[in-house]
Design a protein around this motif. Structure first.
Motif, PDB file in Angstrom:
ATOM      1  N   GLN A  87     -14.672 -23.449  -7.795  1.00 33.83           N
ATOM      2  CA  GLN A  87     -15.640 -23.898  -6.797  1.00 33.83           C
ATOM      3  C   GLN A  87     -16.593 -22.764  -6.442  1.00 33.83           C
ATOM      4  OE1 GLN A  87     -13.151 -25.154  -3.536  1.00 33.83           O
ATOM      5  NE2 GLN A  87     -12.787 -27.158  -4.437  1.00 33.83           N
ATOM      6  N   LYS A  88     -17.852 -23.135  -6.144  1.00 33.20           N
ATOM      7  CA  LYS A  88     -18.815 -22.157  -5.683  1.00 33.20           C
ATOM      8  C   LYS A  88     -18.538 -21.925  -4.204  1.00 33.20           C
ATOM      9  CE  LYS A  88     -23.734 -21.117  -5.327  1.00 33.20           C
ATOM     10  NZ  LYS A  88     -25.105 -21.589  -5.563  1.00 33.20           N
ATOM     11  N   CYS A  89     -18.269 -20.679  -3.853  1.00 33.57           N
ATOM     12  CA  CYS A  89     -17.925 -20.344  -2.476  1.00 33.57           C
ATOM     13  C   CYS A  89     -18.839 -19.241  -1.954  1.00 33.57           C
ATOM     14  CB  CYS A  89     -16.480 -19.858  -2.391  1.00 33.57           C
ATOM     15  SG  CYS A  89     -15.252 -21.087  -2.858  1.00 33.57           S
ATOM     16  N   ARG A  90     -18.870 -19.133  -0.650  1.00 33.34           N
ATOM     17  CA  ARG A  90     -19.637 -18.073   0.001  1.00 33.34           C
ATOM     18  C   ARG A  90     -18.752 -17.441   1.052  1.00 33.34           C
ATOM     19  NH1 ARG A  90     -25.681 -18.121   2.034  1.00 33.34           N
ATOM     20  NH2 ARG A  90     -25.863 -16.080   1.125  1.00 33.34           N
ATOM     21  N   LYS A  91     -18.697 -16.123   1.020  1.00 28.64           N
ATOM     22  CA  LYS A  91     -17.911 -15.366   1.977  1.00 28.64           C
ATOM     23  C   LYS A  91     -18.715 -15.207   3.262  1.00 28.64           C
ATOM     24  CE  LYS A  91     -15.257 -11.078   1.915  1.00 28.64           C
ATOM     25  NZ  LYS A  91     -14.988  -9.869   1.135  1.00 28.64           N
ATOM     26  N   GLY A  92     -18.046 -15.273   4.409  1.00 29.39           N
ATOM     27  CA  GLY A  92     -18.693 -15.108   5.698  1.00 29.39           C
ATOM     28  C   GLY A  92     -17.879 -14.204   6.599  1.00 29.39           C
ATOM     29  N   PHE A  93     -18.536 -13.717   7.630  1.00 29.32           N
ATOM     30  CA  PHE A  93     -17.873 -12.793   8.554  1.00 29.32           C
ATOM     31  C   PHE A  93     -18.332 -13.089   9.974  1.00 29.32           C
ATOM     32  CE2 PHE A  93     -17.601  -8.530  10.633  1.00 29.32           C
ATOM     33  CZ  PHE A  93     -16.222  -8.397  10.589  1.00 29.32           C
ATOM     34  N   ILE A  94     -17.372 -13.112  10.910  1.00 23.79           N
ATOM     35  CA  ILE A  94     -17.680 -13.260  12.330  1.00 23.79           C
ATOM     36  C   ILE A  94     -17.286 -11.940  12.996  1.00 23.79           C
ATOM     37  CG2 ILE A  94     -17.208 -14.529  14.460  1.00 23.79           C
ATOM     38  CD1 ILE A  94     -16.539 -16.966  12.727  1.00 23.79           C
TER      39      ILE A  94
END
Length: 119
Positions: A87-94
């Motif tokens: 799957q195409k995923c995107r990493k994120g950060f809070i």
């Protein structure tokens, strides 16, 4: 003695023949395999968050009133990658929570927030 050997041989032969028959319970008919369904419901708020997050530019930070992890927080968009499931995923950060997460797009293009990668 010969008679006893004949009886024992006959008993062993009879037990061997009986053990070759099909065990009980194997005469059932096969049923069709059950279809596995994805029972995960994606809330409309989650859909909106995933869509907005997925469309951010890499390195861009955006304040979001709702995320699946916390409300009213800044979210930073990371790089895209391909998951182990393809799957195409995107990493994120809070930053406020020191929380790393991902949003992935499945084969049908449905976006889903993934459980936090680290806390």
């Amino acid at each position: 003695m010969k008679k006893l050997i004949k009886i024992a041989t006959a008993a062993v032969l009879l037990m061997t023949l009986c053990s070759c028959s099909a065990p009980r319970g194997l005469d059932h008919k096969a049923s069709l395999p059950s279809k596995v369904t994805d029972e995960v419901s994606v809330l409309s708020q989650d859909k909106q968050f995933c869509s907005e997050f997925f469309n951010l530019s890499t390195g861009e930070s955006s304040f979001m009133s709702y995320t699946p992890y916390a409300d009213s927080v800044a979210v930073e968009a990371g790089d895209f990658y391909i998951s182990g499931l393809g799957q195409k995923c995107r990493k994120g950060f809070i930053p406020a929570l020191s929380l790393t997460f991902a949003v992935c797009s499945d084969s049908e293009g449905i976006l889903r927030a993934v459980k936090p990668l680290t806390r």
